[in-house]
Scaffold this motif. Structure first.
Motif, mmCIF file in Angstrom:
data_model
loop_
_atom_site.group_PDB
_atom_site.id
_atom_site.type_symbol
_atom_site.label_atom_id
_atom_site.label_comp_id
_atom_site.label_asym_id
_atom_site.label_seq_id
_atom_site.Cartn_x
_atom_site.Cartn_y
_atom_site.Cartn_z
ATOM 1 N N ARG B 362 -11.791 -2.251 -15.978
ATOM 2 C CA ARG B 362 -10.601 -3.044 -16.291
ATOM 3 C C ARG B 362 -10.586 -3.494 -17.743
ATOM 4 O O ARG B 362 -9.598 -4.051 -18.207
ATOM 5 N N ALA B 363 -11.682 -3.253 -18.454
ATOM 6 C CA ALA B 363 -11.677 -3.531 -19.890
ATOM 7 C C ALA B 363 -10.691 -2.630 -20.609
ATOM 8 O O ALA B 363 -10.367 -2.870 -21.769
ATOM 9 N N GLY B 364 -10.220 -1.573 -19.937
ATOM 10 C CA GLY B 364 -9.122 -0.846 -20.544
ATOM 11 C C GLY B 364 -9.319 0.634 -20.703
ATOM 12 O O GLY B 364 -10.344 1.206 -20.329
ATOM 13 N N ALA B 365 -8.294 1.245 -21.265
ATOM 14 C CA ALA B 365 -8.224 2.690 -21.344
ATOM 15 C C ALA B 365 -9.219 3.258 -22.355
ATOM 16 O O ALA B 365 -9.646 4.399 -22.240
ATOM 17 N N ARG B 366 -9.598 2.431 -23.358
ATOM 18 C CA ARG B 366 -10.449 2.946 -24.417
ATOM 19 C C ARG B 366 -11.758 3.503 -23.871
ATOM 20 O O ARG B 366 -12.199 4.602 -24.218
ATOM 21 N N ILE B 367 -12.391 2.734 -22.967
ATOM 22 C CA ILE B 367 -13.676 3.173 -22.440
ATOM 23 C C ILE B 367 -13.502 4.395 -21.537
ATOM 24 O O ILE B 367 -14.342 5.289 -21.510
ATOM 25 N N ILE B 368 -12.372 4.451 -20.833
ATOM 26 C CA ILE B 368 -12.115 5.614 -19.972
ATOM 27 C C ILE B 368 -11.978 6.868 -20.833
ATOM 28 O O ILE B 368 -12.529 7.933 -20.513
ATOM 29 N N ASP B 369 -11.239 6.750 -21.921
ATOM 30 C CA ASP B 369 -11.079 7.896 -22.826
ATOM 31 C C ASP B 369 -12.420 8.341 -23.377
ATOM 32 O O ASP B 369 -12.692 9.539 -23.522
ATOM 33 N N SER B 370 -13.267 7.367 -23.686
ATOM 34 C CA SER B 370 -14.577 7.696 -24.233
ATOM 35 C C SER B 370 -15.432 8.415 -23.187
ATOM 36 O O SER B 370 -16.100 9.414 -23.484
ATOM 37 N N VAL B 371 -15.398 7.927 -21.953
ATOM 38 C CA VAL B 371 -16.142 8.597 -20.871
ATOM 39 C C VAL B 371 -15.631 10.027 -20.693
ATOM 40 O O VAL B 371 -16.410 10.979 -20.591
ATOM 41 N N ALA B 372 -14.304 10.180 -20.695
ATOM 42 C CA ALA B 372 -13.713 11.508 -20.490
ATOM 43 C C ALA B 372 -14.131 12.467 -21.607
ATOM 44 O O ALA B 372 -14.429 13.643 -21.357
ATOM 45 N N ALA B 373 -14.177 11.955 -22.827
ATOM 46 C CA ALA B 373 -14.564 12.809 -23.963
ATOM 47 C C ALA B 373 -16.013 13.269 -23.816
ATOM 48 O O ALA B 373 -16.336 14.443 -24.036
ATOM 49 N N HIS B 374 -16.901 12.366 -23.427
ATOM 50 C CA HIS B 374 -18.295 12.761 -23.209
ATOM 51 C C HIS B 374 -18.402 13.762 -22.054
ATOM 52 O O HIS B 374 -19.179 14.709 -22.106
ATOM 53 N N LEU B 375 -17.622 13.527 -21.007
ATOM 54 C CA LEU B 375 -17.707 14.406 -19.823
ATOM 55 C C LEU B 375 -17.293 15.838 -20.150
ATOM 56 O O LEU B 375 -17.859 16.787 -19.611
ATOM 57 N N ARG B 376 -16.304 15.982 -21.028
ATOM 58 C CA ARG B 376 -15.806 17.334 -21.315
ATOM 59 C C ARG B 376 -16.912 18.248 -21.833
ATOM 60 O O ARG B 376 -16.896 19.456 -21.597
#
Lengths: 423, 423
Positions: B362-376
């Motif tokens: 819930r801290a926001g989209a920024r951390i989700i984007d960062s996780v997604a970038a690492h996952l790719r």
């Protein structure tokens, strides 16, 4: 809408019912014959809940379609009014299915009847095939030999299932990505093999078929959720959940060869020059031989493996079995590595069983026990770990199962659901 | 056997059919009313394929059972022969379901009608509960408040579903293992809550319900295979395959908090003194705060986080959003760690979507984007990564869905299958 009315309101007379109902009754009788074996009209009537005239009529239809015939000598059969009782039998030879396993080293073909009994098996080396054309020619030749041995014509083949390494697009029958097979990537295998046959040709990832094989005739017969891990030059997992193969949105489920859990620093899931993923590079056959060379070359060690210019996996495992210190260290190291990669899989799925197959696993129970011991420390709830019972036949056995399932869905009732249908 | 005959041969007359057939027709009409909204007899006859007299008869039965009533003012209704057309309507208020989410900090209760519409919602802090008794008292009080707000009696509740942390034995309704909730482990929650209600009480792991919630009303509505990762103090995954929650043989599927992928050397999947697994200790809320303290204390760094005696996750994430170097480093580090743990999950399952929820997300989209970038970089085929749409309501929403499904299986037709049934 019309069909629905029929289903709801049913037939008004026994033999004059609508086609769909007739088909339902045919499926019911066939299912009983397949699961219970040859039976007389009275037995079939009792099992099915249908009347004797309906059963007799259905048997006539099935006989006409070539799916049953009559025995005159039922083991415990006695005639009524002095006439011999007609004993109906499912004709498993009414058609055949083909299971095919195309691998980098060999291709295996099984011809099986509609009870899944193997009628002929062929293996053909494919190591010398250098391109798509040569590989397909070898596959075709293996198919022809198997059919000839079985005395089965191509017209009698009702379904074909093929296992191949790589990520498979099952909708169009294309191998999307298959490291290790020359020219295999982007091959439209479904179309190529479809030219040999008039029947459906199903293409699947080989490990997906291996898990079906072990569930059908191997160690995993009593499981619903089971994972088969192929451990050879390549490493991959076939996943069965609730009895169904789980393939993932792009057919890439179970591609654990690309795990980076053992990699240091900024690991990426990228293949090396020969298409091997990071995890395969750590636990595959080549990694084992490299590790054995390294450890045997250390000064101050005595090992039967030291100084040997060439080593293979069986030699390393034989040394371990003979208590050679380097052999034992290699086995324990790779077992620990494999367990580190499989632990996430077990934590994610908590399956009923983990089956390990493939070339390395055939080195024996010792390495499986070692993997299981490492795994126990890495998961919350231990999963039983078993050595594949089918060995090199796992994929081709699963292919036969897959082809049979296709026929059963399209043409025949599945004997396993017979009892549900009859109660 | 008797029942089977009825299914096969069907009814001889429209209204005098056997009970089973009547039930089938009732389900069919109810399914149409639930999926299509209020309808007249003629419309129902067309949709169902049943005759108008049959529909009228079925409606009378459903009305008697309290499951439908009649409107006089259908929006586009016109009378036949001058009489107003009777418009039948499913009575969503014929019964209610309860969804309950019991967490270490708060308990949430939703009362919903049979269309799944929320009628009342309560939240109650459970932070001050120090033992099983106090926690159960708080849960009970929240339930009573919600029912009172809704004006619904306990007798009108047809099904209750409860989400709880921990490994749940669903057959007996027992929490086998629940680190983080005082006295929760080995609690027979099913029996305890069963005393409040006469209806079935279903117990499930909270993350398993969260994935159902997101599939029903969140970001994952168009997916069949979806993974919900709860990312807070604890880390766990709820896995949905082919639209069904996959729980594993011991209910331990998705327990990724015990992943050891980030651990060095001889890691084991063992909880610490507070029941946290190895992966939770690396990416959970406490790990984030510890990392922020460590990085902020390094000499030569300027950070808004330096020298602050207490830090919490929102403060660290706010600093990252304001481009504070330590805040950004913390976010990137934990995103990389989370991705390293989720990559095996995606390689194994290749799901349609990964949903990340829980307090940290819930801290926001920024951390989700960062996780997604690492996952790719860590998987073969990228998986879409989405932030939970339901936030703290994911579990309780999934609980409502689960309770509704139980009612639908037992008492009502599912509107989603109405069209299949009617064609």
């Amino acid at each position: 809408m019309t069909r629905h009315r029929q289903e709801t309101h049913g037939a008004q007379s026994v033999t004059g019912g609508p086609p769909l109902l007739r088909q339902i009754n045919q499926r019911k009788i066939l299912a009983i014959l397949r699961s219970e074996g040859p039976a007389r009209v009275g037995e079939l009537a009792r099992h099915s809940g249908l009347s004797r005239p309906t059963v007799t009529h259905v048997l006539d239809q099935l006989s006409e379609a070539g799916l049953i015939d009559y025995l005159q000598d039922h083991p415990d059969g006695r005639g009524q009014l002095g006439r011999p009782a007609r004993v109906a039998r499912f004709r498993a030879e009414a058609g055949y299915v083909l299971g095919i396993d195309i691998g980098p080293h060999q291709t295996a073909v099984i011809v099986a009847d509609l009870d899944g009994r193997s009628v002929a098996t062929t293996r053909r080396s494919t190591s010398s095939a250098h391109d798509q054309h040569q590989l397909l020619a070898a596959v075709r030749s293996a198919i022809e030999t198997a059919l000839e041995q079985a005395g089965v014509t191509e017209q009698a083949v009702l379904s074909v299932a093929v296992g191949s390494p790589g990520i498979i697009d099952r909708r169009v029958g294309t191998v999307v990505r298959a490291p290790g097979l020359p020219g295999w990537t982007a091959l439209d295998l479904g179309e190529e093999l479809g030219r040999f046959f008039r029947c459906p040709v199903l293409l699947d990832n080989d490990v997906n078929l291996a898990v079906l094989g072990e569930r059908w005739r191997g160690v995993a017969q009593d499981t619903d959720d089971v994972v088969f891990v192929l451990w050879g030059e390549r490493v991959g997992a076939g996943i069965c959940i609730d009895g169904e193969v789980h393939r993932g949105k792009a057919g890439a489920a179970g591609e654990i060869g690309y795990l980076t859990v053992l990699s240091k620093d900024a690991a990426v899931a990228e293949p090396d020059g020969e298409g091997r993923g990071p995890f395969e590079r750590e636990v595959g056959a080549r990694a084992i031989i490299r590790l054995a060379h390294e450890l045997a070359a250390r000064p101050g060690h005595t090992s039967s493996l030291a100084g040997r210019p060439t080593l293979d996996v069986p030699a390393v495992f034989a040394a371990a079995a003979a208590d050679d210190p380097v052999g034992r260290e290699v086995v324990d190291t790779v077992a620990a590595r494999l367990a580190a990669g499989l632990a996430p899989l077990l934590l994610v799925l908590d399956p009923d069983m983990l089956v390990i197959g493939g070339g390395i696993s055939r080195a024996g129970a010792r390495i499986i026990d070692s993997v299981a011991a490492h795994l126990r420390r890495l998961v919350l709830v231990p999963t039983p770990v078993r050595l594949s019972a089918l060995g090199q036949d796992a994929v081709v056995t699963g292919a036969v199962r897959q082809a049979l399932s296709e026929v059963e869905q399209r043409l025949l009732p599945n004997p396993e659901t017979a009892r549900d249908g009859a109660d």
